[in-house]
Motif scaffolding. Structure first.
Motif, mmCIF file in Angstrom:
data_model
loop_
_atom_site.group_PDB
_atom_site.id
_atom_site.type_symbol
_atom_site.label_atom_id
_atom_site.label_comp_id
_atom_site.label_asym_id
_atom_site.label_seq_id
_atom_site.Cartn_x
_atom_site.Cartn_y
_atom_site.Cartn_z
ATOM 1 N N ARG A 246 8.099 7.850 1.963
ATOM 2 C CA ARG A 246 7.174 7.044 1.402
ATOM 3 C C ARG A 246 5.889 7.735 1.240
ATOM 4 N NH1 ARG A 246 5.175 3.326 6.503
ATOM 5 N NH2 ARG A 246 4.114 4.933 7.826
ATOM 6 N N SER A 247 4.899 7.135 0.479
ATOM 7 C CA SER A 247 3.574 7.751 -0.111
ATOM 8 C C SER A 247 2.629 6.765 -0.317
ATOM 9 C CB SER A 247 3.843 8.690 -1.308
ATOM 10 O OG SER A 247 2.563 9.278 -1.479
ATOM 11 N N ILE B 128 4.152 18.735 -1.467
ATOM 12 C CA ILE B 128 4.083 17.383 -1.260
ATOM 13 C C ILE B 128 3.850 16.750 0.088
ATOM 14 C CG2 ILE B 128 4.530 16.876 -3.676
ATOM 15 C CD1 ILE B 128 7.356 15.814 -2.318
ATOM 16 N N TRP B 129 4.220 17.714 1.256
ATOM 17 C CA TRP B 129 4.485 17.449 2.457
ATOM 18 C C TRP B 129 3.352 17.649 3.401
ATOM 19 C CZ3 TRP B 129 8.569 14.297 2.101
ATOM 20 C CH2 TRP B 129 9.496 14.386 1.330
ATOM 21 N N GLY C 152 0.715 -1.119 0.113
ATOM 22 C CA GLY C 152 0.008 0.099 -0.186
ATOM 23 C C GLY C 152 0.802 1.244 0.018
ATOM 24 N N PHE C 153 2.184 1.253 -0.001
ATOM 25 C CA PHE C 153 2.935 2.377 0.020
ATOM 26 C C PHE C 153 4.029 2.381 -1.049
ATOM 27 C CE2 PHE C 153 1.693 2.431 4.565
ATOM 28 C CZ PHE C 153 1.412 3.737 4.728
ATOM 29 N N LEU D 136 1.610 8.646 -4.264
ATOM 30 C CA LEU D 136 2.522 9.662 -5.099
ATOM 31 C C LEU D 136 2.312 10.944 -5.190
ATOM 32 C CD1 LEU D 136 2.870 7.447 -8.377
ATOM 33 C CD2 LEU D 136 4.768 7.579 -6.715
ATOM 34 N N VAL D 137 1.299 11.498 -4.271
ATOM 35 C CA VAL D 137 1.106 12.847 -4.019
ATOM 36 C C VAL D 137 1.680 13.336 -2.791
ATOM 37 C CG1 VAL D 137 -0.740 14.535 -4.020
ATOM 38 C CG2 VAL D 137 -1.074 12.583 -5.462
ATOM 39 N N LYS D 138 1.238 13.008 -1.621
ATOM 40 C CA LYS D 138 1.663 13.120 -0.379
ATOM 41 C C LYS D 138 2.525 12.534 0.123
ATOM 42 C CE LYS D 138 -1.041 17.007 0.291
ATOM 43 N NZ LYS D 138 -0.089 18.567 0.184
#
Length: 492
Positions: free
Chosen positions: A95-96, A491-492, A71-72, A99-101
């Protein structure tokens, strides 16, 4: 970001690297403390990118071991936690879920000083035949030349990919595998699978005395744990005599074709061709540049669950002395064109970072030009679609008032795209030449995607938050069918 990193990392630092009392625990604590201490200055720097993956502070370079696991999306990277200049390398980790945050995780690997290890260089992450996550990387020993002597080590993880333990059998690949053959600059392992078998490629050269004979070496796993390997020779020898060595080879399949990425101390190249599994040889039929800019190097790729292939590169060329240095490129989705060329486009998830757009349609361009006022920020995505009549030429310029940042200049004459003085050949369509540009400006980073076939990356001096886009036809006539600009979120 600072508080998140400071509260999350210390709690997991020991879990990531073993019980208290191990000889390198103190090194991890010092590395984490140095990183934390640099965060306030690094994050306060107005040039620090906000929608490119970067270390929270200090020096970073190559992306390492991208993998999707439970899931990551996990990304590792080369990190020097004690300075914003290059130095002994560790592995940082983010990790995300989408792919956005993204979120920062504890340092994944540091040198095992008790075993004589000085640095942990680039590599990959995979899941072995026992279902265990596994990192492969190049180990550099204390007091040894990286060109003349290196080994490939491994580490295994529990299911969260946060706790990593060096394999007792290290090195899992040693120079003894090569017999009488000496390989210099032997590094950057990358795992791939074919025909039910597991293979590993690593870069290097065979002729130190004559300036290098660049090759990609290939190895085949002999057990499910991926701790025993056989050398299968040179997968590929670089055809250019000036290629002294190759770094960071990635070898993977797109459709029915095989693609090899190499970083030969210069702009990253790709080769497309066929892989003979029986002989372990790659026969290239086409080649090109992955990025035409001066600021993109050492890419690493991953396959996502739906089969798409993503790639990140190291963005370099930043000035020193700011408490941070380096970031990763945006994730790019790779595919092949009908003509068998490599296509690149920004990962579609990036559109979720967009704010409210500004939009213009059907602008007739003349020598007097159009000046468009973009959203008031210097973190932008801009889409430009232009039709150019045969024989015409257009010029585009991103600029801002109130600071001394030079404008970002581009041009298009129907066949060649110019970006900041670099010429890039693009294909034309019939008697009307079409240009589709996606330009990402993230404070001190610019990435350009042209017709989904060419990319250009470089560092820039940050523009002010009043960016304008000027477009004019220097010859002939042109029409901007669409210009759309979005402010981009962090993104953070």
């Amino acid at each position: 970001m600072q508080r998140l990193f400071q509260t999350f990392v210390p709690a997991l630092c020991l879990l990531a690297h073993g019980a208290p009392g191990q000889s390198n625990d103190a090194l991890f604590h010092r590395a984490t403390a140095a990183l934390e201490a640099a965060i306030p200055r690094a994050q306060a720097d107005p040039a620090h990118p906000i929608f490119h993956v970067a270390a929270p502070a200090q020096w970073m370079n190559d992306p390492n071991g991208p993998i999707f696991y439970k899931g990551f999306y996990h990304l590792f990277y080369q990190l020097h936690p004690f300075s914003d200049a290059s130095g002994p390398k560790y592995w940082g980790h983010v990790r995300s879920r989408d792919l956005v945050k993204w979120e920062h995780l504890p340092i994944a690997l540091c040198p095992s000083v008790e075993s004589g290890e000085a640095e942990v260089w680039s590599g990959c992450c995979t899941v072995n035949g026992r279902g265990q996550p596994m990192i492969f990387y190049t180990s550099i020993a204390q007091g040894r030349s990286a060109m003349d002597h290196s080994e490939q080590w491994a580490a295994t993880s529990d299911d969260d990919l946060i706790r990593w333990h060096k394999c007792p059998s290290n090195p899992v690949l040693s120079e003894a595998l090569h017999g009488d053959r000496k390989i210099y600059d032997w590094r950057d392992p990358f795992i791939f699978h074919a025909g039910g078998k597991t293979f590993l490629v690593a870069g290097g050269n065979l002729n130190k005395a004559k300036g290098g004979q660049a090759v990609v070496n290939i190895y085949q796993a002999q057990n499910a744990e991926l701790t025993q390997w056989t050398y299968r020779g040179a997968l590929f020898q670089h055809p250019d005599s000036e290629a002294r060595t190759v770094e960071c080879p990635n070898f993977f399949q797109l459709g029915r074709q095989w693609v090899l990425l190499v970083s030969p101390y210069g702009r990253v190249q790709y080769f497309i061709g066929d892989f003979d599994e029986a002989t372990c040889r790659f026969h290239a039929r086409a080649r090109g540049l992955l990025d035409y800019g001066p600021g993109f190097y050492a890419p690493n790729t991953m396959q996502v669950p739906d089969g798409r292939r993503l790639v990140w590169g190291w963005v370099n060329g930043f000035p020193g002395g700011h408490g941070w240095n380096g970031c990763l490129s945006l994730p790019r989705q790779l595919s092949l064109s009908r003509e068998g060329r490599l296509r690149q486009e920004p990962a579609p998830q990036l559109s979720r970072l967009r704010g409210q757009p500004s939009k213009w349609r059907n602008l007739s361009l003349s020598e007097h030009g159009e000046v468009l006022t973009l959203p008031k920020t210097n973190t932008l995505e801009v889409l430009v679609r232009i039709d150019l009549r045969s024989g015409g030429k257009i010029a585009l310029e991103f600029a801002s008032a109130g600071n001394d940042a030079p404008p970002l200049e581009m041009s298009f004459d129907g066949s060649d795209l110019g970006v900041m003085g670099t010429k890039i050949a693009l294909s034309s369509v019939g008697s009307r030449q079409k240009l589709s540009l996606r330009v990402f400006i993230d404070r001190s980073v610019m990435e350009v995607f042209a017709n989904d076939s060419a990319c250009f990356t470089r560092t820039i001096k940050p523009l002010a938050a009043n960016v304008t886009l000027s477009m004019r036809a220097e010859h002939g006539t042109a029409r901007a069918q669409l210009v759309e600009a979005w402010p981009m979120q962090t993104i953070w």
